[in-house]
Design a protein around this motif. Structure first.
Motif, short mmCIF file in Angstrom:
data_model
loop_
_atom_site.label_atom_id
_atom_site.label_comp_id
_atom_site.label_asym_id
_atom_site.label_seq_id
_atom_site.Cartn_x
_atom_site.Cartn_y
_atom_site.Cartn_z
N ILE A 158 8.89 24.57 40.58
CA ILE A 158 8.68 23.28 39.93
C ILE A 158 9.21 23.26 38.50
N GLU A 159 9.13 24.38 37.80
CA GLU A 159 9.62 24.42 36.41
C GLU A 159 11.10 24.09 36.28
N GLU A 160 11.84 24.18 37.39
CA GLU A 160 13.26 23.86 37.35
C GLU A 160 13.53 22.37 37.12
N VAL A 161 12.47 21.55 37.14
CA VAL A 161 12.66 20.12 36.95
C VAL A 161 13.35 19.81 35.62
N GLY A 162 13.13 20.64 34.62
CA GLY A 162 13.76 20.42 33.33
C GLY A 162 15.27 20.60 33.35
N ARG A 163 15.78 21.29 34.35
CA ARG A 163 17.23 21.51 34.46
C ARG A 163 17.93 20.42 35.25
N ILE A 164 17.14 19.46 35.76
CA ILE A 164 17.71 18.38 36.57
C ILE A 164 17.22 17.06 35.99
N PRO A 165 17.66 16.69 34.82
CA PRO A 165 17.13 15.49 34.16
C PRO A 165 17.60 14.20 34.81
N GLY A 166 16.76 13.19 34.68
CA GLY A 166 17.18 11.84 35.07
C GLY A 166 17.01 11.48 36.52
N ILE A 167 16.93 12.46 37.41
CA ILE A 167 16.80 12.18 38.84
C ILE A 167 15.37 11.73 39.14
N GLN A 168 15.24 10.73 40.00
CA GLN A 168 13.90 10.30 40.38
C GLN A 168 13.19 11.37 41.20
N LEU A 169 11.87 11.41 41.04
CA LEU A 169 11.03 12.44 41.65
C LEU A 169 10.03 11.81 42.60
N LEU A 170 9.58 12.61 43.57
CA LEU A 170 8.50 12.20 44.45
C LEU A 170 7.67 13.43 44.78
N VAL A 171 6.38 13.37 44.49
CA VAL A 171 5.47 14.49 44.76
C VAL A 171 4.95 14.34 46.18
N CYS A 172 5.33 15.25 47.06
CA CYS A 172 4.97 15.20 48.48
C CYS A 172 3.94 16.28 48.80
N ILE A 173 2.75 16.09 48.31
CA ILE A 173 1.63 17.00 48.53
C ILE A 173 0.51 16.19 49.17
N GLY A 174 -0.07 16.71 50.26
CA GLY A 174 -1.03 15.92 51.02
C GLY A 174 -2.33 15.61 50.30
N SER A 175 -2.87 16.54 49.55
CA SER A 175 -4.14 16.35 48.86
C SER A 175 -3.95 15.51 47.60
N GLY A 176 -4.77 14.49 47.44
CA GLY A 176 -4.68 13.66 46.25
C GLY A 176 -4.98 14.43 44.98
N ALA A 177 -6.00 15.30 45.03
CA ALA A 177 -6.33 16.10 43.85
C ALA A 177 -5.17 17.02 43.49
N ALA A 178 -4.53 17.60 44.49
CA ALA A 178 -3.38 18.47 44.23
C ALA A 178 -2.21 17.67 43.68
N ARG A 179 -1.99 16.46 44.22
CA ARG A 179 -0.93 15.61 43.66
C ARG A 179 -1.19 15.33 42.18
N GLU A 180 -2.42 15.04 41.85
CA GLU A 180 -2.74 14.74 40.46
C GLU A 180 -2.48 15.95 39.56
N ARG A 181 -2.82 17.15 40.04
CA ARG A 181 -2.57 18.35 39.24
C ARG A 181 -1.07 18.56 39.04
N ILE A 182 -0.28 18.33 40.09
CA ILE A 182 1.17 18.51 39.97
C ILE A 182 1.76 17.49 39.01
N VAL A 183 1.31 16.23 39.10
CA VAL A 183 1.81 15.20 38.18
C VAL A 183 1.46 15.55 36.73
N ALA A 184 0.24 16.05 36.51
CA ALA A 184 -0.14 16.46 35.16
C ALA A 184 0.73 17.61 34.68
N ARG A 185 1.01 18.54 35.56
CA ARG A 185 1.87 19.67 35.21
C ARG A 185 3.28 19.21 34.88
N LEU A 186 3.80 18.29 35.68
CA LEU A 186 5.13 17.75 35.41
C LEU A 186 5.15 17.00 34.08
#
Length: 216
Positions: free
Chosen positions: A51-79
């Motif tokens: 996931i940390e590689e997101v900084g090397r790919i700027p500008g591209i739209q993202l979509l978090v595909c994680i089934g658990s809502g709580a896990a999605r929220e943690r990933i979005v916070a991390r991003l």
């Protein structure tokens, strides 16, 4: 075609990747912390790094595909801590989704095949709605909620943040399901469900546990 970077090499990702081109998106890769153990494509798309590689790919739209809502929220916070702004998140609707009233569907949300949203409903950010779910008039589905396959929401239902409604569950009109609540498969919800509670059955009632740990 808009380029899309998927976060999470999951079953949900495979479902999204199957219709993304028809929705106008071209998946260019998947980021997952298990990238070193996933050398093979997922849904025909390469896992290109953690996931940390997101900084090397700027500008591209993202979509978090994680089934658990709580896990999605943690990933979005991390991003967010990695510098990803809310405007980078795509919203993906399968071409078969019906939304005749043009109801708002928030950033990062995913609506799969056969979903119907009728009139004056609101679907929040990073919500996942599985196939053949019906969201009727004046419903509010909170951020990071998950509606699994075949759910039916009556008019004016509110589903709280990170709540999960199980497969083929039905919710009576004007009922509120609290944040972090879980509704079991096939449940019929006739009354408000408190935050964090798990309700099951017909009619749905709080799940209780015996001393042995089994459902009472």
């Amino acid at each position: 075609m808009r380029p899309l970077l998927v976060i999470g090499a999951s079953g949900l990702a495979r479902e999204v990747l199957a219709f993304a081109p028809a929705a106008g998106f071209e998946p260019i890769g998947i980021l997952d912390d298990a990238a070193s153990r996933l050398p093979y494509p997922v849904g025909g798309v390469r896992v290109i790094g953690p996931i940390e590689e997101v900084g090397r790919i700027p500008g591209i739209q993202l979509l978090v595909c994680i089934g658990s809502g709580a896990a999605r929220e943690r990933i979005v916070a991390r991003l967010g801590r990695l510098g990803v702004e809310a405007g980078r998140y795509a919203t993906l609707l399968d071409p078969s989704v019906r939304n005749p009233g043009g109801c708002r569907v928030g950033a990062g949300s995913i609506l799969l095949a056969g979903v119907v949203v009728t009139a004056d409903a609101l679907v929040g950010d990073h919500v996942v709605v599985m196939p053949n779910t019906t969201i009727t008039h004046d419903c509010i589905v909170g951020d990071f909620a998950t509606l699994t396959a075949g759910v039916s929401l009556g008019g004016g239902v509110t589903v709280g943040r990170r709540a999960t409604v199980g497969m083929n569950a039905s919710v009576r009109q004007r009922v509120t399901i609290g944040a972090d609540a879980t509704i079991g498969m096939g449940a019929v919800v006739l009354d408000d469900v408190p935050a964090g509670a798990t309700w099951v059955g017909v009619p749905a009632a709080p799940m209780r546990y015996a001393a042995t740990g089994g459902a009472a």
